[in-house]
Design a protein around this motif. Structure first.
Motif, PDB file in Angstrom:
ATOM      1  N   THR A 146      25.180  33.284  45.201  1.00  0.00           N
ATOM      2  CA  THR A 146      26.401  32.541  44.913  1.00  0.00           C
ATOM      3  C   THR A 146      27.530  33.509  44.592  1.00  0.00           C
ATOM      4  O   THR A 146      27.374  34.395  43.758  1.00  0.00           O
ATOM      5  CB  THR A 146      26.181  31.600  43.717  1.00  0.00           C
ATOM      6  OG1 THR A 146      25.074  30.759  43.998  1.00  0.00           O
ATOM      7  CG2 THR A 146      27.412  30.753  43.466  1.00  0.00           C
ATOM      8  N   ARG A 147      28.656  33.331  45.264  1.00  0.00           N
ATOM      9  CA  ARG A 147      29.809  34.194  45.019  1.00  0.00           C
ATOM     10  C   ARG A 147      30.481  33.747  43.735  1.00  0.00           C
ATOM     11  O   ARG A 147      30.846  32.584  43.586  1.00  0.00           O
ATOM     12  CB  ARG A 147      30.789  34.092  46.194  1.00  0.00           C
ATOM     13  CG  ARG A 147      31.878  35.150  46.152  1.00  0.00           C
ATOM     14  CD  ARG A 147      33.227  34.457  46.001  1.00  0.00           C
ATOM     15  NE  ARG A 147      34.341  35.314  46.343  1.00  0.00           N
ATOM     16  CZ  ARG A 147      35.098  35.926  45.438  1.00  0.00           C
ATOM     17  NH1 ARG A 147      34.840  35.779  44.167  1.00  0.00           N
ATOM     18  NH2 ARG A 147      36.111  36.668  45.811  1.00  0.00           N
ATOM     19  N   ASP A 148      30.651  34.667  42.797  1.00  0.00           N
ATOM     20  CA  ASP A 148      31.326  34.359  41.547  1.00  0.00           C
ATOM     21  C   ASP A 148      32.818  34.279  41.837  1.00  0.00           C
ATOM     22  O   ASP A 148      33.464  35.287  42.127  1.00  0.00           O
ATOM     23  CB  ASP A 148      31.027  35.448  40.511  1.00  0.00           C
ATOM     24  CG  ASP A 148      31.468  35.058  39.115  1.00  0.00           C
ATOM     25  OD1 ASP A 148      32.137  34.016  38.978  1.00  0.00           O
ATOM     26  OD2 ASP A 148      31.140  35.785  38.168  1.00  0.00           O
ATOM     27  N   SER A 149      33.382  33.093  41.803  1.00  0.00           N
ATOM     28  CA  SER A 149      34.743  32.872  42.268  1.00  0.00           C
ATOM     29  C   SER A 149      35.804  33.135  41.209  1.00  0.00           C
ATOM     30  O   SER A 149      36.985  32.941  41.468  1.00  0.00           O
ATOM     31  CB  SER A 149      34.882  31.439  42.780  1.00  0.00           C
ATOM     32  OG  SER A 149      34.618  30.538  41.733  1.00  0.00           O
ATOM     33  N   ARG A 150      35.411  33.584  40.025  1.00  0.00           N
ATOM     34  CA  ARG A 150      36.400  33.823  38.977  1.00  0.00           C
ATOM     35  C   ARG A 150      37.245  35.047  39.311  1.00  0.00           C
ATOM     36  O   ARG A 150      36.711  36.112  39.602  1.00  0.00           O
ATOM     37  CB  ARG A 150      35.712  34.036  37.637  1.00  0.00           C
ATOM     38  CG  ARG A 150      34.977  32.809  37.137  1.00  0.00           C
ATOM     39  CD  ARG A 150      34.249  33.110  35.865  1.00  0.00           C
ATOM     40  NE  ARG A 150      33.194  34.095  36.121  1.00  0.00           N
ATOM     41  CZ  ARG A 150      32.480  34.683  35.157  1.00  0.00           C
ATOM     42  NH1 ARG A 150      32.716  34.399  33.898  1.00  0.00           N
ATOM     43  NH2 ARG A 150      31.550  35.550  35.462  1.00  0.00           N
ATOM     44  N   VAL A 151      38.552  34.869  39.287  1.00  0.00           N
ATOM     45  CA  VAL A 151      39.475  35.979  39.533  1.00  0.00           C
ATOM     46  C   VAL A 151      40.540  35.968  38.447  1.00  0.00           C
ATOM     47  O   VAL A 151      40.710  34.979  37.728  1.00  0.00           O
ATOM     48  CB  VAL A 151      40.156  35.872  40.924  1.00  0.00           C
ATOM     49  CG1 VAL A 151      39.151  36.071  42.041  1.00  0.00           C
ATOM     50  CG2 VAL A 151      40.868  34.556  41.072  1.00  0.00           C
ATOM     51  N   VAL A 152      41.270  37.064  38.346  1.00  0.00           N
ATOM     52  CA  VAL A 152      42.320  37.171  37.333  1.00  0.00           C
ATOM     53  C   VAL A 152      43.461  36.236  37.701  1.00  0.00           C
ATOM     54  O   VAL A 152      43.889  36.163  38.852  1.00  0.00           O
ATOM     55  CB  VAL A 152      42.823  38.628  37.241  1.00  0.00           C
ATOM     56  CG1 VAL A 152      43.967  38.737  36.257  1.00  0.00           C
ATOM     57  CG2 VAL A 152      41.695  39.541  36.823  1.00  0.00           C
TER      58      VAL A 152
END
Length: 171
Positions: A146-152
């Motif tokens: 699963t791609r961790d979609s959290r970005v700044v």
């Protein structure tokens, strides 16, 4: 005293030859179970995958070998000096029990070292499942596909940072 118990074969006879609920159907063939996905390998015998984390993008090639991991032309111990980052990179191999069985060559761009390590981990997990599709369930259960979609969050106009306002001055 008469015996009122009946065996399963007697019950099947009573049902008119129909299988009684609970009887397992006979297997059609004794062939080994093949995985639903097929192996994806290029002409050089490598599996390719792309991993992403934050702003980092890693292109990963995986092939059978001695466990050497090369990142941007340098050894992993030199590129990722912190041991925790090297631990992150090797997690997919530990879950699949394939430590030191594959050589990894990858190029990483963007982001910082932590995001790049996460991107390499994601890419290795994807490439491992493309080389050995049978490992997909174990790697997926660990959450590495699963791609961790959290970005700044981006900075907004009129703010000091993404959400922080400038200091209020009453006078």
């Amino acid at each position: 005293m008469s015996d009122t118990r009946q065996s399963l074969s007697d019950l099947a006879d009573l049902a008119g030859g129909q299988p009684v609920q609970g009887d397992a159907p006979a297997p059609l063939s004794q062939e080994p179970v093949t995985p639903l996905r097929e192996q994806q390998i290029d002409a050089q015998g490598r599996a390719y995958a792309t991993g992403r984390r934050k702003d980092a993008v890693a292109r990963v090639w995986l092939k059978p070998g001695t466990g050497k991991i090369e990142v941007n032309g340098r050894d992993q111990a030199i590129y990722f000096a912190r041991p925790t980052l090297r631990l992150v990179i090797n997690q997919p191999f530990d879950v699949a029990d394939r430590r030191e069985q594959y050589d990894v060559y990858c190029t990483v761009t963007g982001g910082g070292l932590s995001g790049q390590a996460g991107a390499v981990k994601h890419g290795i997990a994807q490439a491992l499942t493309r080389y050995e599709p049978a490992l997909r369930s174990a790697v997926k259960h660990a959450g590495f596909l699963t791609r961790d979609s959290r970005v700044v969050e981006r900075k907004k106009y009129g703010k000091a940072k993404a959400r922080r306002s400038f200091q209020f001055s009453k006078r």
